[in-house]
Design a protein around this motif. Structure first.
Motif, PDB file in Angstrom:
ATOM      1  N   ASP A   1       0.659  -1.298   0.202  1.00  0.00           N
ATOM      2  CA  ASP A   1      -0.013  -0.311   0.061  1.00  0.00           C
ATOM      3  C   ASP A   1       1.030   1.434   0.091  1.00  0.00           C
ATOM      4  O   ASP A   1       1.517   1.698  -0.779  1.00  0.00           O
ATOM      5  CB  ASP A   1      -0.993   0.402   1.499  1.00  0.00           C
ATOM      6  CG  ASP A   1      -1.626  -1.133   0.934  1.00  0.00           C
ATOM      7  OD1 ASP A   1      -2.325  -1.235  -0.598  1.00  0.00           O
ATOM      8  OD2 ASP A   1      -2.323  -1.619   1.784  1.00  0.00           O
ATOM      9  N   GLN A   2       1.023   1.993   0.843  1.00  0.00           N
ATOM     10  CA  GLN A   2       1.801   3.304   1.598  1.00  0.00           C
ATOM     11  C   GLN A   2       2.818   3.052   2.018  1.00  0.00           C
ATOM     12  O   GLN A   2       2.725   4.167   2.913  1.00  0.00           O
ATOM     13  CB  GLN A   2       0.436   4.754   1.016  1.00  0.00           C
ATOM     14  CG  GLN A   2       0.130   5.070   0.792  1.00  0.00           C
ATOM     15  CD  GLN A   2       0.879   5.163  -0.806  1.00  0.00           C
ATOM     16  OE1 GLN A   2       1.142   6.448  -0.961  1.00  0.00           O
ATOM     17  NE2 GLN A   2      -0.171   4.485  -2.169  1.00  0.00           N
TER      18      GLN A   2
ATOM     19  N   ALA B   1       7.474  -1.754  -8.144  1.00  0.00           N
ATOM     20  CA  ALA B   1       6.370  -1.012  -7.634  1.00  0.00           C
ATOM     21  C   ALA B   1       7.519   0.214  -6.431  1.00  0.00           C
ATOM     22  O   ALA B   1       6.342   0.846  -6.018  1.00  0.00           O
ATOM     23  CB  ALA B   1       5.235  -2.151  -6.554  1.00  0.00           C
ATOM     24  N   MET B   2       8.483  -0.754  -5.877  1.00  0.00           N
ATOM     25  CA  MET B   2       9.613   0.444  -4.428  1.00  0.00           C
ATOM     26  C   MET B   2       9.336   1.730  -5.409  1.00  0.00           C
ATOM     27  O   MET B   2       9.947   2.634  -4.669  1.00  0.00           O
ATOM     28  CB  MET B   2       9.818  -0.995  -3.754  1.00  0.00           C
ATOM     29  CG  MET B   2      10.650   0.077  -2.656  1.00  0.00           C
ATOM     30  SD  MET B   2       9.616  -0.131  -1.044  1.00  0.00           S
ATOM     31  CE  MET B   2       9.722   1.453  -1.550  1.00  0.00           C
ATOM     32  N   ILE B   3      10.156   0.950  -6.188  1.00  0.00           N
ATOM     33  CA  ILE B   3      11.103   2.105  -7.082  1.00  0.00           C
ATOM     34  C   ILE B   3       9.762   3.421  -7.340  1.00  0.00           C
ATOM     35  O   ILE B   3       9.878   4.260  -7.209  1.00  0.00           O
ATOM     36  CB  ILE B   3      12.274   1.680  -8.201  1.00  0.00           C
ATOM     37  CG1 ILE B   3      12.968   1.256  -7.996  1.00  0.00           C
ATOM     38  CG2 ILE B   3      11.894   3.399  -9.516  1.00  0.00           C
ATOM     39  CD1 ILE B   3      13.164   0.383  -9.019  1.00  0.00           C
TER      40      ILE B   3
ATOM     41  N   ARG C   1       9.281  -5.889   8.400  1.00  0.00           N
ATOM     42  CA  ARG C   1       9.297  -4.162   9.129  1.00  0.00           C
ATOM     43  C   ARG C   1       8.502  -3.422   8.409  1.00  0.00           C
ATOM     44  O   ARG C   1       8.401  -3.335   7.328  1.00  0.00           O
ATOM     45  CB  ARG C   1      10.844  -4.256   9.550  1.00  0.00           C
ATOM     46  CG  ARG C   1      10.584  -2.444  10.302  1.00  0.00           C
ATOM     47  CD  ARG C   1      12.035  -1.862  10.854  1.00  0.00           C
ATOM     48  NE  ARG C   1      11.840  -1.250  11.838  1.00  0.00           N
ATOM     49  CZ  ARG C   1      12.446   0.173  11.818  1.00  0.00           C
ATOM     50  NH1 ARG C   1      13.835  -0.413  11.413  1.00  0.00           N
ATOM     51  NH2 ARG C   1      11.974   0.960  12.640  1.00  0.00           N
ATOM     52  N   HIS C   2       7.218  -2.882   8.397  1.00  0.00           N
ATOM     53  CA  HIS C   2       6.540  -1.959   7.478  1.00  0.00           C
ATOM     54  C   HIS C   2       6.968  -0.501   8.359  1.00  0.00           C
ATOM     55  O   HIS C   2       6.784  -0.051   8.897  1.00  0.00           O
ATOM     56  CB  HIS C   2       5.093  -2.277   8.019  1.00  0.00           C
ATOM     57  CG  HIS C   2       4.845  -3.754   7.616  1.00  0.00           C
ATOM     58  ND1 HIS C   2       4.591  -4.812   8.263  1.00  0.00           N
ATOM     59  CD2 HIS C   2       4.131  -3.751   6.553  1.00  0.00           C
ATOM     60  CE1 HIS C   2       4.687  -5.455   7.730  1.00  0.00           C
ATOM     61  NE2 HIS C   2       4.241  -5.136   6.260  1.00  0.00           N
ATOM     62  N   ILE C   3       6.908   0.218   7.213  1.00  0.00           N
ATOM     63  CA  ILE C   3       7.509   1.479   7.999  1.00  0.00           C
ATOM     64  C   ILE C   3       6.304   2.711   6.973  1.00  0.00           C
ATOM     65  O   ILE C   3       6.695   2.306   5.605  1.00  0.00           O
ATOM     66  CB  ILE C   3       8.750   2.020   7.361  1.00  0.00           C
ATOM     67  CG1 ILE C   3       9.633   1.362   8.432  1.00  0.00           C
ATOM     68  CG2 ILE C   3       9.037   3.793   7.857  1.00  0.00           C
ATOM     69  CD1 ILE C   3      11.173   1.213   8.322  1.00  0.00           C
TER      70      ILE C   3
END
Length: 326
Positions: A20-21, A54-56, A33-35
């Protein structure tokens, strides 16, 4: 720097994924780990990192820089967002200033003088007094960037000789060797310099300046951001030589913090962790700013100097580079 977001330091191999975001950091043998992406200002990857498109895309959307260090700790490159704060008006003024020798040489001269002043402050003000005066005299009569950088090189060689007198034998530089570092002392200096360069690049990307147009280092410098090289020169002593002296004095650096062979040395995983922890602490250290009359972190000092360069380009005000005052 003017934001509540943080720099994230990746010191072990991992995968960065988008959820998601949020940014999800995955490491073998550990829970993800989610940030929140809004909590991230930039990322320094000091180990292998795997990214997908997707990350980029998420990083680009939120204008987050990712800086990569090589196996030896040298700056390897950056993933920079397409959209920056760069202003065409500012870049034109910056380019005109850099192209005019009469206007750019005083800026280059100020950079060399201030960098030498900071090195002398960190290592030994008494023993480096005469080499510093020689540098100042030479810089006053220099008519090109090349002459300035030659004078700076002579001063730095004197500074490294003095630095070696304050280090145990196994940490002495015995001359500056970079790619790759030839001994433990050079490995520490190179690694920290790479981190400082990354911080300088992030600071400049928050301003309307163009990072490829420098005043001391050649604008034609390949694979590097010339203005970030200029800015980093001022702050390397505050972090690199100072940290090496501190860790050596406290006997916190040990041979097991390095992987060495006959002709090269690099920080081990434990060594990289030790250095990064100390650099992070130093970046968060605060000092009362004489002009702003408030406390600022060392990290913000880089941004403030980048703003000073911006004012010089736009207002033609004299550039007064960072000098250690405390």
């Amino acid at each position: 720097m003017p934001t509540t977001a943080r720099t994230y330091w990746l010191t072990s191999p991992c995968r960065l994924r988008r959820q998601d975001q949020s940014l999800r950091i995955e490491r073998d043998g550990h829970d993800p780990r989610h940030i929140p992406i809004t909590d991230v200002r930039d990322i320094i990857a000091a180990a292998e990192v795997d990214l997908n498109t997707a990350m980029i895309s998420l990083l680009n959307k939120h204008r987050i820089n990712v800086h990569f260090l090589s196996h030896y700790g040298d700056y390897a490159g950056s993933l920079l967002p397409a959209d920056t704060a760069t202003s065409s008006h500012t870049v034109l003024a910056q380019a005109q200033l850099a192209a005019d020798p009469d206007a750019s040489l005083p800026i280059a001269r100020a950079l060399v003088d201030a960098a030498a002043f900071n090195i002398r402050w960190v290592i030994d003000r008494r023993l480096l007094h005469e080499p510093y005066q020689t540098l100042k005299d030479t810089a006053k009569t220099a008519t090109s960037r090349g002459e300035l950088m030659a004078a700076e090189g002579n001063f730095r060689r004197s500074a490294w000789e003095v630095l070696d007198t304050k280090l145990p034998d196994w940490l002495q530089l015995a001359g500056r060797h970079r790619r790759p570092p030839t001994n433990a002392g050079n490995a520490v200096i190179s690694y920290v310099n790479g981190l400082v360069y990354s911080r300088a690049l992030t600071a400049l990307r928050l301003t309307p300046l163009h990072t490829g147009i420098g005043f001391l280092h050649s604008t034609l410098e390949r694979h590097r951001h010339s203005l970030a090289l200029d800015l980093a020169e001022l702050f390397k002593p505050l972090f690199a030589e100072r940290l090496l002296l501190r860790l050596a004095g406290r006997r916190q650096l040990k041979p097991h913090h390095f992987d060495t062979t006959a002709n090269q040395a690099m920080l081990s995983a434990k060594g990289r962790t030790l250095i990064i922890e100390n650099v992070r602490n130093d970046l968060a250290t605060t000092v009362t700013h004489r002009g702003l009359n408030r406390k600022v972190a060392y990290d913000e000092l880089l941004y403030l100097d980048a703003l000073a360069l911006t004012r010089t380009c736009l207002e033609e005000s004299p550039y007064k580079p960072f000098r250690i005052w405390w």
